[in-house]
Design a protein around this motif. Structure first.
Motif, PDB file in Angstrom:
ATOM      1  N   ILE A 129       0.969  -1.772   0.141  1.00 61.78           N
ATOM      2  CA  ILE A 129       0.157  -0.091   0.249  1.00 61.78           C
ATOM      3  C   ILE A 129       0.981   1.214   0.171  1.00 61.78           C
ATOM      4  O   ILE A 129       2.043   1.320   0.176  1.00 61.78           O
ATOM      5  CB  ILE A 129      -0.876  -0.254   0.772  1.00 61.78           C
ATOM      6  CG1 ILE A 129      -0.178   0.399   1.927  1.00 61.78           C
ATOM      7  CG2 ILE A 129      -2.354  -1.224   1.176  1.00 61.78           C
ATOM      8  CD1 ILE A 129      -1.351  -0.341   3.832  1.00 61.78           C
ATOM      9  N   GLY A 130       0.987   2.450  -0.492  1.00 62.23           N
ATOM     10  CA  GLY A 130       1.007   3.421  -0.928  1.00 62.23           C
ATOM     11  C   GLY A 130       0.582   4.515  -0.004  1.00 62.23           C
ATOM     12  O   GLY A 130      -0.548   4.517   1.040  1.00 62.23           O
ATOM     13  N   LEU A 131       2.050   5.015   1.216  1.00 64.64           N
ATOM     14  CA  LEU A 131       1.405   6.163   1.970  1.00 64.64           C
ATOM     15  C   LEU A 131       2.008   7.646   1.274  1.00 64.64           C
ATOM     16  O   LEU A 131       3.216   7.558   1.141  1.00 64.64           O
ATOM     17  CB  LEU A 131       2.023   5.851   3.000  1.00 64.64           C
ATOM     18  CG  LEU A 131       1.943   6.828   4.730  1.00 64.64           C
ATOM     19  CD1 LEU A 131       0.044   7.779   4.074  1.00 64.64           C
ATOM     20  CD2 LEU A 131       2.286   6.359   5.342  1.00 64.64           C
ATOM     21  N   PHE A 156       4.594   1.520   0.304  1.00 59.78           N
ATOM     22  CA  PHE A 156       5.595   3.224  -0.302  1.00 59.78           C
ATOM     23  C   PHE A 156       5.200   3.963   0.319  1.00 59.78           C
ATOM     24  O   PHE A 156       4.600   4.408   0.373  1.00 59.78           O
ATOM     25  CB  PHE A 156       5.183   2.602  -1.588  1.00 59.78           C
ATOM     26  CG  PHE A 156       5.171   1.186  -2.768  1.00 59.78           C
ATOM     27  CD1 PHE A 156       5.200   0.207  -2.202  1.00 59.78           C
ATOM     28  CD2 PHE A 156       5.613   1.809  -3.778  1.00 59.78           C
ATOM     29  CE1 PHE A 156       5.301  -1.035  -2.953  1.00 59.78           C
ATOM     30  CE2 PHE A 156       6.391   0.794  -4.525  1.00 59.78           C
ATOM     31  CZ  PHE A 156       6.146  -0.834  -3.983  1.00 59.78           C
ATOM     32  N   LEU A 157       5.749   5.017   0.189  1.00 60.20           N
ATOM     33  CA  LEU A 157       5.911   5.860   0.976  1.00 60.20           C
ATOM     34  C   LEU A 157       6.918   7.385   0.122  1.00 60.20           C
ATOM     35  O   LEU A 157       7.202   7.147  -1.208  1.00 60.20           O
ATOM     36  CB  LEU A 157       7.160   6.449   1.829  1.00 60.20           C
ATOM     37  CG  LEU A 157       6.723   7.593   2.398  1.00 60.20           C
ATOM     38  CD1 LEU A 157       6.637   7.833   3.621  1.00 60.20           C
ATOM     39  CD2 LEU A 157       8.631   7.928   3.503  1.00 60.20           C
ATOM     40  N   VAL A 169       1.231   9.441  -7.151  1.00 59.24           N
ATOM     41  CA  VAL A 169       0.191   8.409  -7.677  1.00 59.24           C
ATOM     42  C   VAL A 169       0.477   7.799  -8.949  1.00 59.24           C
ATOM     43  O   VAL A 169      -0.415   6.962  -8.343  1.00 59.24           O
ATOM     44  CB  VAL A 169      -1.455   9.606  -7.138  1.00 59.24           C
ATOM     45  CG1 VAL A 169      -2.280   8.343  -7.410  1.00 59.24           C
ATOM     46  CG2 VAL A 169      -1.371  10.338  -6.050  1.00 59.24           C
ATOM     47  N   GLY A 170       0.216   8.539  -9.801  1.00 59.67           N
ATOM     48  CA  GLY A 170       0.352   7.508 -10.926  1.00 59.67           C
ATOM     49  C   GLY A 170       1.611   6.701 -10.571  1.00 59.67           C
ATOM     50  O   GLY A 170       1.244   5.013 -11.393  1.00 59.67           O
ATOM     51  N   LEU A 209      -4.076   3.061  -1.463  1.00 61.43           N
ATOM     52  CA  LEU A 209      -3.873   4.284  -1.416  1.00 61.43           C
ATOM     53  C   LEU A 209      -3.726   5.614   0.204  1.00 61.43           C
ATOM     54  O   LEU A 209      -4.782   5.783   0.371  1.00 61.43           O
ATOM     55  CB  LEU A 209      -3.751   5.477  -2.443  1.00 61.43           C
ATOM     56  CG  LEU A 209      -2.568   6.219  -2.496  1.00 61.43           C
ATOM     57  CD1 LEU A 209      -0.784   5.110  -2.711  1.00 61.43           C
ATOM     58  CD2 LEU A 209      -2.761   6.386  -4.375  1.00 61.43           C
ATOM     59  N   VAL A 210      -2.816   5.881   0.869  1.00 59.21           N
ATOM     60  CA  VAL A 210      -3.591   7.275   1.878  1.00 59.21           C
ATOM     61  C   VAL A 210      -3.082   8.154   1.512  1.00 59.21           C
ATOM     62  O   VAL A 210      -1.145   8.063   1.480  1.00 59.21           O
ATOM     63  CB  VAL A 210      -2.931   6.292   2.878  1.00 59.21           C
ATOM     64  CG1 VAL A 210      -3.248   7.526   4.281  1.00 59.21           C
ATOM     65  CG2 VAL A 210      -3.619   5.055   3.660  1.00 59.21           C
ATOM     66  N   LEU A 211      -3.964   8.946   0.542  1.00 61.95           N
ATOM     67  CA  LEU A 211      -3.306  10.273   1.112  1.00 61.95           C
ATOM     68  C   LEU A 211      -3.215  11.220   2.324  1.00 61.95           C
ATOM     69  O   LEU A 211      -4.354  11.644   2.445  1.00 61.95           O
ATOM     70  CB  LEU A 211      -3.987  10.815  -0.297  1.00 61.95           C
ATOM     71  CG  LEU A 211      -4.013  10.442  -1.659  1.00 61.95           C
ATOM     72  CD1 LEU A 211      -4.400  10.911  -2.782  1.00 61.95           C
ATOM     73  CD2 LEU A 211      -2.488   9.652  -1.847  1.00 61.95           C
ATOM     74  N   THR A 212      -2.192  11.474   2.747  1.00 62.11           N
ATOM     75  CA  THR A 212      -1.622  12.419   3.900  1.00 62.11           C
ATOM     76  C   THR A 212      -2.076  13.806   4.105  1.00 62.11           C
ATOM     77  O   THR A 212      -0.773  14.429   2.303  1.00 62.11           O
ATOM     78  CB  THR A 212      -0.996  11.896   4.538  1.00 62.11           C
ATOM     79  OG1 THR A 212      -0.954  10.826   5.078  1.00 62.11           O
ATOM     80  CG2 THR A 212      -1.477  12.502   6.481  1.00 62.11           C
ATOM     81  N   SER A 213      -2.691  14.920   4.010  1.00 61.66           N
ATOM     82  CA  SER A 213      -2.594  16.349   3.904  1.00 61.66           C
ATOM     83  C   SER A 213      -2.528  16.585   2.610  1.00 61.66           C
ATOM     84  O   SER A 213      -1.286  17.229   2.100  1.00 61.66           O
ATOM     85  CB  SER A 213      -1.617  16.786   5.450  1.00 61.66           C
ATOM     86  OG  SER A 213      -1.616  16.197   6.114  1.00 61.66           O
ATOM     87  N   SER A 214      -3.882  16.355   1.706  1.00 63.61           N
ATOM     88  CA  SER A 214      -3.235  16.379  -0.078  1.00 63.61           C
ATOM     89  C   SER A 214      -3.053  17.686  -0.512  1.00 63.61           C
ATOM     90  O   SER A 214      -4.162  18.305   0.189  1.00 63.61           O
ATOM     91  CB  SER A 214      -4.465  14.837  -1.076  1.00 63.61           C
ATOM     92  OG  SER A 214      -4.698  15.461  -1.761  1.00 63.61           O
ATOM     93  N   ARG A 215      -2.446  17.595  -0.844  1.00 66.77           N
ATOM     94  CA  ARG A 215      -2.598  19.257  -1.419  1.00 66.77           C
ATOM     95  C   ARG A 215      -3.227  19.081  -3.111  1.00 66.77           C
ATOM     96  O   ARG A 215      -3.144  19.858  -3.780  1.00 66.77           O
ATOM     97  CB  ARG A 215      -1.329  20.211  -1.833  1.00 66.77           C
ATOM     98  CG  ARG A 215       0.223  20.210  -0.724  1.00 66.77           C
ATOM     99  CD  ARG A 215      -0.609  20.278   0.973  1.00 66.77           C
ATOM    100  NE  ARG A 215      -0.135  20.198   1.826  1.00 66.77           N
ATOM    101  CZ  ARG A 215      -0.136  20.719   3.079  1.00 66.77           C
ATOM    102  NH1 ARG A 215      -1.276  19.724   3.399  1.00 66.77           N
ATOM    103  NH2 ARG A 215       0.690  20.744   3.673  1.00 66.77           N
TER     104      ARG A 215
END
Lengths: 343, 343
Positions: free
Chosen positions: A81-83, A112-113, A127-128, A137-143
């Motif tokens: 999983i992606g972070l 995956f960081l 992301v791509g 995927l976990v998006l933290t504080s996404s811009r």
DNA sequence: CTGTTAGCGCATTCAC
DNA sequence: GTGAATGCGCTAACAG
């Protein structure tokens, strides 16, 4: 600057890549079919215990180790999983990442960081790149913009931290509760005019904090001015100190602790005594005990956010369904040494 | 403690996983063979420009995106590299990680990040989990035994940071140079007896720093005592303050900045004035400007170490050969506010 | 319970 | 320059 690097010893050696032992070799050695070997590793209960043991022994002897890629191609699941975070160097994130990693580990998932450097383009790119190698995927504080996020969410399971988009599972750290306490604290100390040093404009947390401060300030009949710091960083904070001072306020609340720390340094350079003549409050509480004086800050449990997000994502993956959940983690004020009665 | 989490909205929706468009569909749409589609993406020069364009257009229209896993199975290369660190929350690592990520990105590689929590068992486990999904590995400040490291290195391309094993490519931050400056600095300030607050016993950096301090101290005819802090953390540092004070020294050099920060806090609690009656020097220079007084520290460029390690690894991967290189990055002392003449 | 068969999606020999 | 086979290593029906 540190410098000077020297290298030595240049003897080249060809890499002896351990040409993976395959399932077939194990099958031959154990005198069974390939599928049995596969089963011995994935569903041992389908085989006779003695068969399993024989296979495992042969595998051990040959040094067989299942090929993750082949398995992934066949099953469509690779256990990654992606972070993605905006800035790994911001102390808000490491505890979150750590907790996420721990939670993922419990289910044998790898992380995956990705670091976006606060840059939406970079975030999109990551992301791509991640999509196709991760199950979620976990998006933290996404811009990213809402549209981009929704676009990605339609491609693969996605969980958001500190971003509130209906229909997408999200974990929110609600600064509201802590912010109210902070403003009240300042009001009780006699402050009449305060400043909010804002953060990234496309940050949900920033919008949320600004709104909460505005509401709280007006309910305590305090004047509020917003001074933008753009990026949540030490230098941003230091750069806006003049703007803060010229606002004529006696206290400030900063977007986050790192920014607050920059402000603290800037104030100190200008011989403004904290908290004697100016009070300062941070947000995140990631370095409260570290600064001098100890920074009064709004505390949260970012690690809990990381853990929860992963847990949510794993649940989505195993259910193959998406619940529109919205977890809210509350915050509270921790009073330390940077706040005092208004001069 | 922060607490209280609430969830809302539980409407379940089945996941609409975008069933990947395959190469065959694109081939049909473009009226070519599957192999041509493959070539259009990997070796366009083998095809007529017009053919390539036709294929790419069809792919675009169908929303085709190459399946990373399938490609990896076929080629044996998946473009991932693993990066393992002991403690992501230690400010020494984020800049290193960030630089590593940047460098990997330049070559379109993805990074798996692993956090070992300073635990060799966890480190071993992570290496095992990563192997098979990554083409190579970077171990930063490994806590593993030499044997384990060599065992892993025989399985896949490996680069070490801050670990000196002959035959394995490594990037070393040489604290020696900075440590000598630090000890000399203290000697010139009139300190006669100093303490080294040590770090993890299985850390190469710790051994190296201790040895360098020992040498430097004796060359300046200073007394040296070593006080072990075990883990490089704020609380470890705070816990050993009594031991430091009872050693009767007038100055200390800590394994790293985080430990130093803990020591600083402990000294302050015991009303020991820094630098008036006690001098303190950290290592890594990751939070020099952050503490109060600003921490005198031994500076390095950990980001450069991260960048170099990845660069080295990528080179190994493309050459399929391993050079026994040993890069050494030097360090130097940065004097700030925690050192002064011996009381 | 276990063996046989048939793909997963792509890259890569060969022929043409 | 392009198409037709073959295989990467493994899992998942389907038989027996």
């Amino acid at each position: 600057m540190v410098s000077g690097s020297r290298a030595s010893e240049f003897q080249d050696t060809m890499i002896k890549r351990a040409k993976g032992v395959t399932i077939s070799q194990v099958a031959d050695a154990a005198g069974v079919a390939r599928s049995s070997v596969s089963r011995a590793f994935t569903r041992p209960d389908m085989l006779l215990p003695e068969t399993v043991e024989r296979i495992l022994k042969a595998a051990e002897a040959l040094g067989y180790v299942p090929n993750h890629t082949a398995r992934a191609l066949s099953t469509g699941r690779h256990g990654n999983i992606g972070l993605i975070v905006p800035d790994i160097a911001n102390p808000f994130f490491p505890p979150l990442i750590q907790a996420a990693q721990l939670e993922a580990d419990r289910s044998d998932f790898c992380i995956f960081l990705g670091n976006t450097e606060e840059n939406p383009k970079q975030e999109d790119k990551l992301v791509g790149r991640f999509a196709g190698q991760v199950e979620g995927l976990v998006l933290t504080s996404s811009r990213l913009s809402d549209e981009r996020i929704r676009a990605h969410a339609s491609q693969l399971p996605l969980v958001l931290i500190n971003r509130d988009l209906e229909g997408i599972p999200r974990v929110l750290i609600d600064s509201g509760s802590g912010v109210r306490q902070a403003v009240e604290h300042l009001a009780q100390l006699g402050h009449r005019k305060i400043v909010y040093v804002s953060g990234p404009s496309n940050s949900w947390s920033n919008k949320q904090r600004r709104a909460a401060i505005r509401t709280a300030a007006s309910s305590f009949r305090m004047e509020l001015e917003v001074v933008p710091a753009v990026l949540p960083s030490y230098s941003s904070g230091r750069n806006v100190v003049d703007a803060i001072l010229s606002a004529g306020a006696t206290a400030a609340i900063a977007f986050d602790d790192v920014t607050a720390q920059g402000v603290l340094a800037g104030l100190s350079e200008r011989k403004v005594a904290v908290p004697a003549t100016f009070s300062l409050i941070g947000c995140d509480d990631v370095l409260g005990a570290v600064t001098y004086p100890g920074l009064t800050s709004i505390s949260n449990r970012s690690n809990e956010a990381g853990r929860l997000a992963i847990s949510l994502l794993l649940e989505m993956l195993s259910n193959r369904s998406i619940r529109d959940v919205r977890y809210v983690l509350e915050t509270h004020l921790v009073v330390r040494g940077t706040t005092a009665a208004a001069g």
